[in-house]
Scaffold this motif. Structure first.
Motif, PDB file in Angstrom:
ATOM      1  N   UNK A 163       0.834  -1.208   0.000  1.00  0.00           N
ATOM      2  CA  UNK A 163       0.000   0.000   0.000  1.00  0.00           C
ATOM      3  C   UNK A 163       0.873   1.264   0.000  1.00  0.00           C
ATOM      4  N   UNK A 164       1.941   1.238   0.784  1.00  0.00           N
ATOM      5  CA  UNK A 164       2.817   2.407   0.816  1.00  0.00           C
ATOM      6  C   UNK A 164       3.505   2.618  -0.539  1.00  0.00           C
ATOM      7  N   UNK A 165       3.919   1.544  -1.198  1.00  0.00           N
ATOM      8  CA  UNK A 165       4.547   1.675  -2.512  1.00  0.00           C
ATOM      9  C   UNK A 165       3.558   2.248  -3.525  1.00  0.00           C
ATOM     10  N   UNK A 166       2.321   1.795  -3.459  1.00  0.00           N
ATOM     11  CA  UNK A 166       1.304   2.306  -4.375  1.00  0.00           C
ATOM     12  C   UNK A 166       1.030   3.786  -4.108  1.00  0.00           C
ATOM     13  N   UNK A 167       1.103   4.166  -2.840  1.00  0.00           N
ATOM     14  CA  UNK A 167       0.879   5.583  -2.524  1.00  0.00           C
ATOM     15  C   UNK A 167       2.045   6.442  -3.015  1.00  0.00           C
ATOM     16  N   UNK A 168       3.277   5.913  -2.902  1.00  0.00           N
ATOM     17  CA  UNK A 168       4.444   6.632  -3.418  1.00  0.00           C
ATOM     18  C   UNK A 168       4.302   6.866  -4.917  1.00  0.00           C
ATOM     19  N   UNK A 169       3.694   5.906  -5.616  1.00  0.00           N
ATOM     20  CA  UNK A 169       3.537   5.974  -7.069  1.00  0.00           C
ATOM     21  C   UNK A 169       2.691   7.161  -7.508  1.00  0.00           C
ATOM     22  N   UNK A 170       1.857   7.678  -6.631  1.00  0.00           N
ATOM     23  CA  UNK A 170       1.012   8.812  -7.019  1.00  0.00           C
ATOM     24  C   UNK A 170       1.840  10.049  -7.331  1.00  0.00           C
ATOM     25  N   UNK A 171       2.998  10.199  -6.669  1.00  0.00           N
ATOM     26  CA  UNK A 171       3.817  11.393  -6.857  1.00  0.00           C
ATOM     27  C   UNK A 171       5.142  11.116  -7.560  1.00  0.00           C
ATOM     28  N   UNK A 172       5.532   9.842  -7.644  1.00  0.00           N
ATOM     29  CA  UNK A 172       6.799   9.507  -8.288  1.00  0.00           C
ATOM     30  C   UNK A 172       6.553   8.432  -9.337  1.00  0.00           C
ATOM     31  N   UNK A 173       7.021   8.681 -10.542  1.00  0.00           N
ATOM     32  CA  UNK A 173       6.724   7.801 -11.678  1.00  0.00           C
ATOM     33  C   UNK A 173       7.671   6.616 -11.707  1.00  0.00           C
ATOM     34  N   UNK A 174       7.286   5.533 -11.064  1.00  0.00           N
ATOM     35  CA  UNK A 174       8.044   4.289 -11.132  1.00  0.00           C
ATOM     36  C   UNK A 174       7.345   3.357 -12.116  1.00  0.00           C
ATOM     37  N   UNK A 175       8.070   2.946 -13.151  1.00  0.00           N
ATOM     38  CA  UNK A 175       7.457   2.186 -14.244  1.00  0.00           C
ATOM     39  C   UNK A 175       6.947   0.822 -13.811  1.00  0.00           C
ATOM     40  N   UNK A 176       7.521   0.240 -12.776  1.00  0.00           N
ATOM     41  CA  UNK A 176       7.139  -1.120 -12.390  1.00  0.00           C
ATOM     42  C   UNK A 176       6.186  -1.149 -11.198  1.00  0.00           C
ATOM     43  N   UNK A 177       5.785   0.022 -10.708  1.00  0.00           N
ATOM     44  CA  UNK A 177       4.774   0.088  -9.648  1.00  0.00           C
ATOM     45  C   UNK A 177       3.480   0.565 -10.295  1.00  0.00           C
ATOM     46  N   UNK A 178       2.415  -0.226 -10.221  1.00  0.00           N
ATOM     47  CA  UNK A 178       1.177   0.157 -10.914  1.00  0.00           C
ATOM     48  C   UNK A 178       0.545   1.409 -10.309  1.00  0.00           C
ATOM     49  N   UNK A 179      -0.169   2.150 -11.143  1.00  0.00           N
ATOM     50  CA  UNK A 179      -0.859   3.350 -10.697  1.00  0.00           C
ATOM     51  C   UNK A 179      -2.311   2.999 -10.385  1.00  0.00           C
ATOM     52  N   UNK A 180      -2.745   3.356  -9.171  1.00  0.00           N
ATOM     53  CA  UNK A 180      -4.113   3.047  -8.741  1.00  0.00           C
ATOM     54  C   UNK A 180      -4.774   4.348  -8.285  1.00  0.00           C
ATOM     55  N   UNK A 181      -6.090   4.365  -8.206  1.00  0.00           N
ATOM     56  CA  UNK A 181      -6.792   5.584  -7.753  1.00  0.00           C
ATOM     57  C   UNK A 181      -6.367   5.971  -6.335  1.00  0.00           C
ATOM     58  N   UNK A 182      -6.295   7.264  -6.076  1.00  0.00           N
ATOM     59  CA  UNK A 182      -5.906   7.734  -4.752  1.00  0.00           C
ATOM     60  C   UNK A 182      -7.023   7.486  -3.760  1.00  0.00           C
ATOM     61  N   UNK A 183      -6.601   7.094  -2.540  1.00  0.00           N
ATOM     62  CA  UNK A 183      -7.555   6.799  -1.471  1.00  0.00           C
ATOM     63  C   UNK A 183      -6.793   6.792  -0.165  1.00  0.00           C
ATOM     64  N   UNK A 184      -7.530   6.654   0.945  1.00  0.00           N
ATOM     65  CA  UNK A 184      -6.855   6.461   2.216  1.00  0.00           C
ATOM     66  C   UNK A 184      -6.052   5.176   2.167  1.00  0.00           C
ATOM     67  N   UNK A 185      -4.990   5.094   2.983  1.00  0.00           N
ATOM     68  CA  UNK A 185      -4.085   3.946   2.928  1.00  0.00           C
ATOM     69  C   UNK A 185      -4.837   2.621   3.014  1.00  0.00           C
ATOM     70  N   UNK A 186      -5.762   2.513   3.963  1.00  0.00           N
ATOM     71  CA  UNK A 186      -6.475   1.245   4.164  1.00  0.00           C
ATOM     72  C   UNK A 186      -7.420   0.917   3.017  1.00  0.00           C
ATOM     73  N   UNK A 187      -7.822   1.948   2.239  1.00  0.00           N
ATOM     74  CA  UNK A 187      -8.790   1.735   1.158  1.00  0.00           C
ATOM     75  C   UNK A 187      -8.143   1.608  -0.218  1.00  0.00           C
ATOM     76  N   UNK A 188      -6.807   1.638  -0.279  1.00  0.00           N
ATOM     77  CA  UNK A 188      -6.128   1.523  -1.573  1.00  0.00           C
ATOM     78  C   UNK A 188      -6.409   0.150  -2.175  1.00  0.00           C
ATOM     79  N   UNK A 189      -6.825   0.145  -3.428  1.00  0.00           N
ATOM     80  CA  UNK A 189      -7.112  -1.119  -4.125  1.00  0.00           C
ATOM     81  C   UNK A 189      -5.802  -1.712  -4.649  1.00  0.00           C
ATOM     82  N   UNK A 190      -5.362  -2.794  -4.036  1.00  0.00           N
ATOM     83  CA  UNK A 190      -4.098  -3.426  -4.430  1.00  0.00           C
ATOM     84  C   UNK A 190      -4.336  -4.308  -5.656  1.00  0.00           C
TER      85      UNK A 190
END
Length: 450
Positions: A163-190
């Protein structure tokens, strides 16, 4: 911009498909905000460079653009190392900070770029402490590696890190970390399978949180690593501080080579890929530090060099029959001939103990031999000119050798400190090998020495 485009096209034509990750310039982060942190990263890399002097398990250190450095091991493993310095006023790392500013997202991205190969290990190296608690960074550290100290709760930790890696992806473009809709940490769709990838990532990861601080790392490296390594190598008269500075500067030079921004770890991890590109081979070679490279940074002290190091017993070198016959034919007195034998033995011991044991030794010895022979032949020419008629000139030639065979007279020199007696010993060994004579040329095998 046109030059960069042409370079990119050239890379694609030479190496086939180039993953977009290899075209990305690295993002600025807390580990590279200041010159001091760059220096710190170089000093951490220097630790591994000193280790490879005495440990056969370490083959080389490659300075990276995306990573701080990559370590190649003799068993085929490679280790991608990310260095993060944290000031004493900052709190210990928690899991969220490790993912964002501590380099875990960065390492995950590079690990995935290497296809998660089984020979790739990862290390996050920092001087800062870790938070405690059930899902604290200390627990994360204990869950990492192929033999984790803690196994209970790994699934929950992998879920948290994902979840933390996915949240980092919102502000930093890592090609191998998928981009998911922004949400609270517990509600992030993995995304499906992403947590499983994170679990494999943790199995390849080691967190080292016990590095010295920027203030103390130089002293620690000198006292705990470099000085003991020099002692094990029996390299007397090495200026330790000057050598350490030269090594760190050599690493910094590689790190500043901004013409090579492509990630090299994927090629180091899979050597078969390197074979298809001379360009990549050259890039890696420019950034690779080996035992020979590190030894080249050694700086000799200006103190006098003893002919035989303290605590060592003189050893009689093998051979010597040709030298004795040649000195006798050149009318060199017996006591001077005996001294020549002792110097030849001193050279034999010095070369046996000081050479690196690497392929470069042959070149070093050849270069020194060329220069010594040049001086010897010049001494012989002068001795012949001074000798009346056909009088023997061997003794005068030997006297001139003692005067002119000095370390200052050599151009390239040797990779370890020597004095003039060592160089005369090398000359006498070359004479025993029949590279020169103290008289007219003759066949030593047909003459008995008295």
């Amino acid at each position: 911009m046109a030059d960069e485009a042409e370079a990119a096209e050239s890379d694609e034509s030479d190496e086939g498909f180039v993953h977009p990750i290899f075209r990305l310039a690295p993002h600025e982060d807390s580990g590279s905000d200041t010159l001091g942190n760059y220096r710190y990263q170089a000093e951490v890399a220097a630790q591994m460079c000193v280790v490879l002097l005495t440990e056969d398990s370490v083959e080389s250190v490659v300075c990276e653009w995306h990573e701080d450095f990559v370590v190649s091991y003799a068993d085929g493993f490679v280790e991608l190392v990310s260095v993060k310095h944290r000031g004493k006023r900052r709190n210990p790392w928690n899991v969220a900070d490790l993912c964002k500013d501590g380099g875990l997202a960065h390492l995950f991205d590079r690990w995935r770029a290497c296809d998660g190969r089984s020979n790739v290990r990862l290390r996050l190296a920092t001087n800062a402490g870790l938070t405690t608690g059930k899902l604290g960074a200390t627990t994360l550290k204990a869950m990492c590696g192929r033999d984790p100290q803690v196994t209970a709760g790994v699934d929950a930790m992998a879920d948290t890190v994902a979840r933390h890696l996915l949240r980092v992806r919102w502000k930093q473009a890592y090609a191998t970390i998928p981009e998911v809709p922004q949400a609270n940490l517990a509600d992030i769709a993995i995304p499906a399978g992403f947590t499983d990838l994170v679990r494999l990532f943790l199995a390849a990861l080691h967190i080292d949180d016990e590095l010295p601080s920027r203030r103390h790392i130089t002293d620690v490296n000198l006292q705990s690593l470099l000085i003991p390594a020099i002692a094990r190598l029996q390299r007397d008269h090495v200026d330790v501080e000057a050598t350490y500075r030269a090594l760190v500067e050599r690493i910094e030079k590689s790190n500043r080579d901004e013409s090579d921004r492509g990630q090299l770890a994927v090629y180091i991890a899979d050597p078969t890929r390197v074979l298809h590109s001379v360009q990549i081979q050259q890039r890696i070679a420019r950034r690779r530090l080996t035992k020979a490279t590190v030894l080249d940074t050694f700086v000799c002290s200006s103190s006098a060099v003893p002919t035989i190091a303290r605590g060592q017993l003189p050893i009689v070198a093998p051979g010597g029959a040709n030298l004795r016959k040649k000195m006798e034919r050149g009318r060199i007195p017996a006591d001077e001939a005996a001294h020549a034998e002792r110097l030849r033995s001193a050279w034999y011991v010095t070369w046996s103990q000081q050479r690196s044991g690497l392929a470069g030794d042959t070149t070093d010895l050849a270069n020194a031999s060329f220069e010594v022979l040049d001086i010897v032949f010049a001494c012989r020419e002068q001795a012949e000119e001074e000798a009346p008629g056909s009088a023997p000139y061997g003794r005068r030639m030997n006297q001139l050798m003692a005067r002119h065979l000095t370390p200052d007279a050599l151009g390239t020199g040797l990779p370890f400190p020597v004095n003039g007696r060592h160089l005369r010993g090398l000359a006498y060994q070359l004479c025993d090998d029949c590279d020169f004579y103290f008289s007219e040329v003759f066949d030593p095998s047909e003459e008995e020495a008295s």
